[in-house]
Scaffold this active site. Structure first.
Site, PDB file in Angstrom:
ATOM      1  N   ARG A 282     -45.378 -48.598 -42.378  1.00 39.06           N
ATOM      2  CA  ARG A 282     -45.363 -48.455 -43.834  1.00 39.06           C
ATOM      3  C   ARG A 282     -43.967 -48.117 -44.350  1.00 39.06           C
ATOM      4  O   ARG A 282     -43.512 -48.668 -45.350  1.00 39.06           O
ATOM      5  CB  ARG A 282     -46.382 -47.391 -44.269  1.00 39.06           C
ATOM      6  CG  ARG A 282     -47.808 -47.788 -43.934  1.00 39.06           C
ATOM      7  CD  ARG A 282     -48.826 -46.812 -44.474  1.00 39.06           C
ATOM      8  NE  ARG A 282     -50.160 -47.134 -43.976  1.00 39.06           N
ATOM      9  CZ  ARG A 282     -51.289 -46.811 -44.584  1.00 39.06           C
ATOM     10  NH1 ARG A 282     -51.260 -46.157 -45.723  1.00 39.06           N
ATOM     11  NH2 ARG A 282     -52.454 -47.139 -44.061  1.00 39.06           N
TER      12      ARG A 282
ATOM     13  N   LYS B  26     -60.459 -37.001 -41.839  1.00 43.59           N
ATOM     14  CA  LYS B  26     -60.737 -37.832 -43.017  1.00 43.59           C
ATOM     15  C   LYS B  26     -61.190 -39.240 -42.635  1.00 43.59           C
ATOM     16  O   LYS B  26     -61.759 -39.947 -43.469  1.00 43.59           O
ATOM     17  CB  LYS B  26     -59.505 -37.897 -43.925  1.00 43.59           C
ATOM     18  CG  LYS B  26     -58.319 -38.677 -43.400  1.00 43.59           C
ATOM     19  CD  LYS B  26     -57.153 -38.617 -44.379  1.00 43.59           C
ATOM     20  CE  LYS B  26     -55.951 -39.406 -43.883  1.00 43.59           C
ATOM     21  NZ  LYS B  26     -56.213 -40.843 -43.758  1.00 43.59           N
ATOM     22  N   ASP B  27     -60.953 -39.632 -41.391  1.00 48.36           N
ATOM     23  CA  ASP B  27     -61.360 -40.969 -40.940  1.00 48.36           C
ATOM     24  C   ASP B  27     -62.710 -40.961 -40.229  1.00 48.36           C
ATOM     25  O   ASP B  27     -63.182 -42.016 -39.796  1.00 48.36           O
ATOM     26  CB  ASP B  27     -60.296 -41.550 -39.987  1.00 48.36           C
ATOM     27  CG  ASP B  27     -58.952 -41.731 -40.665  1.00 48.36           C
ATOM     28  OD1 ASP B  27     -58.936 -42.044 -41.860  1.00 48.36           O
ATOM     29  OD2 ASP B  27     -57.921 -41.555 -39.987  1.00 48.36           O
TER      30      ASP B  27
ATOM     31  N   ARG C 287     -59.408 -44.275 -53.492  1.00 52.14           N
ATOM     32  CA  ARG C 287     -59.374 -42.940 -54.087  1.00 52.14           C
ATOM     33  C   ARG C 287     -58.048 -42.696 -54.783  1.00 52.14           C
ATOM     34  O   ARG C 287     -57.998 -42.239 -55.936  1.00 52.14           O
ATOM     35  CB  ARG C 287     -59.605 -41.874 -52.999  1.00 52.14           C
ATOM     36  CG  ARG C 287     -59.341 -40.441 -53.463  1.00 52.14           C
ATOM     37  CD  ARG C 287     -59.362 -39.477 -52.289  1.00 52.14           C
ATOM     38  NE  ARG C 287     -58.341 -39.770 -51.293  1.00 52.14           N
ATOM     39  CZ  ARG C 287     -57.075 -39.378 -51.374  1.00 52.14           C
ATOM     40  NH1 ARG C 287     -56.656 -38.695 -52.424  1.00 52.14           N
ATOM     41  NH2 ARG C 287     -56.218 -39.677 -50.421  1.00 52.14           N
ATOM     42  N   ARG C 288     -56.962 -43.004 -54.092  1.00 50.85           N
ATOM     43  CA  ARG C 288     -55.640 -42.831 -54.696  1.00 50.85           C
ATOM     44  C   ARG C 288     -55.431 -43.798 -55.853  1.00 50.85           C
ATOM     45  O   ARG C 288     -54.878 -43.437 -56.890  1.00 50.85           O
ATOM     46  CB  ARG C 288     -54.560 -43.027 -53.630  1.00 50.85           C
ATOM     47  CG  ARG C 288     -54.501 -41.915 -52.599  1.00 50.85           C
ATOM     48  CD  ARG C 288     -53.512 -42.209 -51.501  1.00 50.85           C
ATOM     49  NE  ARG C 288     -53.431 -41.114 -50.524  1.00 50.85           N
ATOM     50  CZ  ARG C 288     -53.282 -41.269 -49.228  1.00 50.85           C
ATOM     51  NH1 ARG C 288     -53.207 -42.492 -48.719  1.00 50.85           N
ATOM     52  NH2 ARG C 288     -53.222 -40.224 -48.424  1.00 50.85           N
TER      53      ARG C 288
ATOM     54  N   ARG D  43     -50.983 -51.585 -45.163  1.00 54.92           N
ATOM     55  CA  ARG D  43     -51.707 -51.252 -43.931  1.00 54.92           C
ATOM     56  C   ARG D  43     -50.713 -50.908 -42.835  1.00 54.92           C
ATOM     57  O   ARG D  43     -49.512 -51.118 -42.971  1.00 54.92           O
ATOM     58  CB  ARG D  43     -52.576 -52.437 -43.488  1.00 54.92           C
ATOM     59  CG  ARG D  43     -53.591 -52.890 -44.530  1.00 54.92           C
ATOM     60  CD  ARG D  43     -54.756 -51.943 -44.674  1.00 54.92           C
ATOM     61  NE  ARG D  43     -55.582 -52.252 -45.835  1.00 54.92           N
ATOM     62  CZ  ARG D  43     -56.727 -51.653 -46.107  1.00 54.92           C
ATOM     63  NH1 ARG D  43     -57.168 -50.714 -45.301  1.00 54.92           N
ATOM     64  NH2 ARG D  43     -57.419 -51.979 -47.186  1.00 54.92           N
TER      65      ARG D  43
ATOM     66  N   CYS E  94     -65.013 -44.035 -46.523  1.00 60.17           N
ATOM     67  CA  CYS E  94     -63.549 -44.023 -46.588  1.00 60.17           C
ATOM     68  C   CYS E  94     -63.021 -44.875 -47.740  1.00 60.17           C
ATOM     69  O   CYS E  94     -61.967 -44.595 -48.303  1.00 60.17           O
ATOM     70  CB  CYS E  94     -62.971 -44.522 -45.259  1.00 60.17           C
ATOM     71  SG  CYS E  94     -63.324 -43.440 -43.856  1.00 60.17           S
TER      72      CYS E  94
ATOM     73  N   ASN F 223     -49.522 -48.269 -39.315  1.00 58.02           N
ATOM     74  CA  ASN F 223     -49.210 -46.864 -39.086  1.00 58.02           C
ATOM     75  C   ASN F 223     -48.047 -46.430 -39.974  1.00 58.02           C
ATOM     76  O   ASN F 223     -47.468 -47.238 -40.712  1.00 58.02           O
ATOM     77  CB  ASN F 223     -48.907 -46.600 -37.605  1.00 58.02           C
ATOM     78  CG  ASN F 223     -47.712 -47.408 -37.098  1.00 58.02           C
ATOM     79  OD1 ASN F 223     -46.741 -47.638 -37.802  1.00 58.02           O
ATOM     80  ND2 ASN F 223     -47.797 -47.837 -35.844  1.00 58.02           N
TER      81      ASN F 223
END
Length: 256
Positions: free
Chosen positions: A97, A25-26, A73-74, A91, A184, A93
């Site tokens: 989070r 996805k990245d 998107r979310r 932001r 993205c 990893n």
């Protein structure tokens, strides 16, 4: 993530490494000249999940709850069902989070199931969101193994890791995104399934505030090659453009 991917690709093109493993996805939908996604690994669950205090589900979060996500998107799909949410950017990893969440910076956060599962945080999931509410990012849940086009020896080695069904699905999704000229950080979601030669592709394009949303789908039967799956993705992208997707995306690009 695109910058990090580009840095790895530079090492690959310089022949300092022989292959690169990416979260698909990245990965931009157009690879640099000389490189190719040789294998698509078997896909993990593509859905998104809610992490919340006390295991509260999305519909039961209090008014104006602070929801953390870095994805437009979310954000778009969230606001279409809960316009009162206070969307906060997050932001870092996964460990970072979760630390921010545990420190009380947010009431809830949204993440990809695949990452949460792979890093053993599944017990923290409050809700797994269905596709009819939240379509995933293109390629979400799959890994892409990138090689040099001219390195047939490495390509032959990693081809054994290719999962045919995942390849059909991801190539359809990536073709759709490429044809829409998305990226993205554009509110586009897609999810494909492939079974016995039949591909079904769902797609979403929405405004950042969630007030405008387009959804459509396409089903193609008798597919015998991944290239035909890409044609299905392009066909669905064309239908979305006819519905007005270009106007939505053009407005978003002006602010990027």
């Amino acid at each position: 993530m695109g910058i990090f991917t580009n840095d790895i690709e530079k090492h690959l093109l310089a022949r300092e490494i022989d292959l690169a493993v990416h979260s698909l996805k990245d990965v931009p939908t157009s690879t640099p000249e000389g490189l190719i996604i040789t294998s698509f690994t078997e896909r993990e669950d593509t859905r998104d999940v809610i992490i919340s205090k006390g295991g509260v589900k999305l519909k039961d979060l209090p008014p104006n709850a602070r929801m953390a996500t870095s994805s437009l998107r979310r954000m778009s799909q969230l606001l279409s069902v809960r316009p009162d949410l206070d969307i906060r950017d997050i932001r870092g990893n996964l460990n970072t989070r979760f630390q921010k969440f545990d420190d009380g910076e947010f009431d809830a956060m949204m993440l990809a199931y695949a990452g949460v599962y792979r890093l053993n945080f599944s017990d923290r999931i409050s809700e797994i969101l269905p596709h009819d509410m939240m379509l995933p990012a293109v390629g979400q849940g799959a890994l892409g193994i990138e090689t040099r086009v001219d390195d047939e020896q490495t390509r032959e080695i990693v081809r054994i890791l290719n999962h045919s069904t995942t390849e059909y699905c991801c190539r359809a999704e990536r073709a759709l995104l490429r044809h829409l000229q998305g990226g993205c950080q554009i509110p586009i979601g897609a999810y494909a399934t492939f079974n016995n030669g039949t591909l079904k592709l769902l797609a979403f394009v929405g405004s950042v505030d969630g007030k405008t949303a387009l959804r459509n789908e396409i089903t193609k039967t008798g597919l015998t090659s991944p290239e035909q799956a890409e044609e299905a993705g392009i066909a669905l992208a064309e239908e979305l453009l006819k519905q007005g997707a270009d106007a939505i995306l053009s407005q978003i690009r002006k602010t990027c």
